[in-house]
Design an enzyme around this catalytic site. Structure first.
Site, PDB file in Angstrom:
ATOM      1  N   ASP A   9       0.866  -1.189   0.000  1.00  0.00           N
ATOM      2  CA  ASP A   9       0.000   0.000   0.000  1.00  0.00           C
ATOM      3  C   ASP A   9       0.899   1.233   0.000  1.00  0.00           C
ATOM      4  OD1 ASP A   9      -2.545   1.435   0.209  1.00  0.00           O
ATOM      5  OD2 ASP A   9      -1.903   1.970   2.219  1.00  0.00           O
ATOM      6  N   SER A  10       0.296   2.363  -0.372  1.00  0.00           N
ATOM      7  CA  SER A  10       1.029   3.618  -0.310  1.00  0.00           C
ATOM      8  C   SER A  10       1.462   3.936   1.126  1.00  0.00           C
ATOM      9  CB  SER A  10       0.155   4.757  -0.824  1.00  0.00           C
ATOM     10  OG  SER A  10      -1.017   4.844  -0.029  1.00  0.00           O
ATOM     11  N   CYS A  72      -4.236  -1.445  -2.266  1.00  0.00           N
ATOM     12  CA  CYS A  72      -4.387   0.001  -2.422  1.00  0.00           C
ATOM     13  C   CYS A  72      -5.214   0.203  -3.686  1.00  0.00           C
ATOM     14  CB  CYS A  72      -3.000   0.629  -2.581  1.00  0.00           C
ATOM     15  SG  CYS A  72      -3.020   2.381  -3.001  1.00  0.00           S
ATOM     16  N   GLU A 157      -3.991   9.559   8.068  1.00  0.00           N
ATOM     17  CA  GLU A 157      -2.541   9.373   8.231  1.00  0.00           C
ATOM     18  C   GLU A 157      -1.995  10.268   9.342  1.00  0.00           C
ATOM     19  OE1 GLU A 157       0.129   7.974   5.697  1.00  0.00           O
ATOM     20  OE2 GLU A 157      -1.396   6.492   5.237  1.00  0.00           O
ATOM     21  N   CYS A 191     -11.233   2.720  -0.630  1.00  0.00           N
ATOM     22  CA  CYS A 191      -9.867   3.120  -0.270  1.00  0.00           C
ATOM     23  C   CYS A 191      -9.572   2.373   1.013  1.00  0.00           C
ATOM     24  CB  CYS A 191      -9.779   4.629  -0.043  1.00  0.00           C
ATOM     25  SG  CYS A 191      -8.196   5.152   0.672  1.00  0.00           S
ATOM     26  N   HIS A 193      -7.752   2.894   3.410  1.00  0.00           N
ATOM     27  CA  HIS A 193      -7.640   3.684   4.644  1.00  0.00           C
ATOM     28  C   HIS A 193      -8.996   3.917   5.310  1.00  0.00           C
ATOM     29  CE1 HIS A 193      -3.659   4.772   3.149  1.00  0.00           C
ATOM     30  NE2 HIS A 193      -3.422   5.474   4.240  1.00  0.00           N
TER      31      HIS A 193
HETATM   32  N1  DGL Z   1      -5.034   3.297   0.616  1.00  0.00           N
HETATM   33  C1  DGL Z   1      -5.014   3.779  -0.720  1.00  0.00           C
HETATM   34  C2  DGL Z   1      -6.229   3.342  -1.496  1.00  0.00           C
HETATM   35  O1  DGL Z   1      -6.813   2.310  -1.206  1.00  0.00           O
HETATM   36  C3  DGL Z   1      -4.826   5.234  -1.003  1.00  0.00           C
HETATM   37  C4  DGL Z   1      -4.210   6.123  -0.075  1.00  0.00           C
HETATM   38  C5  DGL Z   1      -3.432   7.214  -0.750  1.00  0.00           C
HETATM   39  O2  DGL Z   1      -4.013   8.222  -1.174  1.00  0.00           O
HETATM   40  O3  DGL Z   1      -2.249   7.011  -0.836  1.00  0.00           O
HETATM   41  O4  DGL Z   1      -6.619   3.996  -2.425  1.00  0.00           O
END
Ligand code: DGL
Length: 273
Positions: A9-10, A72, A157, A191, A193
């Site tokens: 993931d990022s 991600c 974050e 997403c 997150h």
């Molecule tokens: N967790 C990532 C996703 O599922 C994105 C987070 C980011 O913007 O880096 O899209």
């Protein structure tokens, strides 16, 4: 040598997916890589997300991973297809890279009665059009309404998502989604997150709406994939060992990761940046 399943993931969001995978398939070894030094990816260009993601996938291959899951949505939307079609045949033809969008779009239609589905995601995922395009393949009668929520990942974050100030931004994007169409009864957290905002999001959704996060869906899909691909399943090492890597500070990662993973972790630094 270990041959863990790689999870990328990022930043921290993929930990919500890893948690479900480990719960569903605890027998495998896993290695997690968070590109925290360059997160968030959500507003970055196609070229940048592709370049960063490919670099991280290569690193996971170097760790012995035969299979990498892009946990991600942004990377799945912007980099997965090019990596699968252009890079994999050259760099590691027998390895595989899978994303989180396809497994989700395969089942999303089973949750809705109104036939109207809301997709909450980063700007990059929304602009890629991946969700409407993929959902159309499996559920052509569904109406899909997308809403970009560019401030949610930074809130999460920075550990601000639980604070009262986050309510404004949660309500703002949900109002915008609901203004697109009345009767959306299923809302997807597209997403990895966003599960951290689940309680707040539920408070601002109309009563009776179903909120879907991807962890269980992706874990079920991985189990199904490994069942259908014994040649890959036998390559994945078993032992239930987990290791965590970050491109930024391991101290920061370890302090923050537990809110995503639900238990304390110890990570190591990897110098990709
Ligand atoms: N967790 C990532 C996703 O599922 C994105 C987070 C980011 O913007 O880096 O899209």
């Amino acid at each position: 040598m270990r041959h863990p399943i790689g999870v990328f993931d990022s930043g921290y969001g993929g930990l919500t997916v890893l948690k479900s995978m480990v719960g569903r398939l605890p027998q495998y070894d896993y290695v997690y890589l968070g590109d925290n030094a360059r997160a968030p990816y959500g507003n970055r260009s196609f070229e940048t997300v592709y370049h960063y993601t490919l670099q991280c996938v290569r690193w996971l291959f170097d760790q012995g991973c035969p299979l990498v899951i892009l946990a991600c949505n942004t990377a799945s939307a912007k980099a997965l297809r090019t990596i699968q079609q252009n890079d994999l045949p050259n760099i590691a033809p027998s390895n595989r890279v899978l994303g989180v969008i396809r497994p989700t779009t395969e089942v999303i239609g089973n949750f809705t009665r109104s036939g109207k589905v809301g997709v909450l995601a980063t700007r990059g995922t929304v602009l890629s059009g991946s969700y409407p395009i993929e959902i159309e393949k499996f559920f052509p009668d569904l109406a899909v309404y997308q809403q970009a929520c560019p401030l949610w990942v930074p809130l999460i974050e920075n550990n601000e998502h639980d604070k009262p100030g986050a309510d404004y931004f949660v309500k703002e994007y949900l109002d915008q989604l609901q203004e697109q169409a009345p009767g959306i009864d299923t809302v997807l957290l597209a997403c990895t997150h966003y599960p951290l905002l689940k309680d707040k999001i539920s408070r601002f959704l109309p009563q009776g709406a179903t909120l879907i996060s991807q962890g269980e869906i992706v874990a079920d899909s991985l189990a199904d994939y490994l069942g259908r691909h014994p040649e890959m399943e036998t390559r994945c090492s078993k032992g239930g060992r987990l290791s965590f890597y970050t491109t930024d500070s391991p101290e920061d990662f370890d302090n923050h990761a537990s809110i995503f993973y639900g238990e304390n972790l110890r990570s190591e630094h990897v110098g990709l940046v």
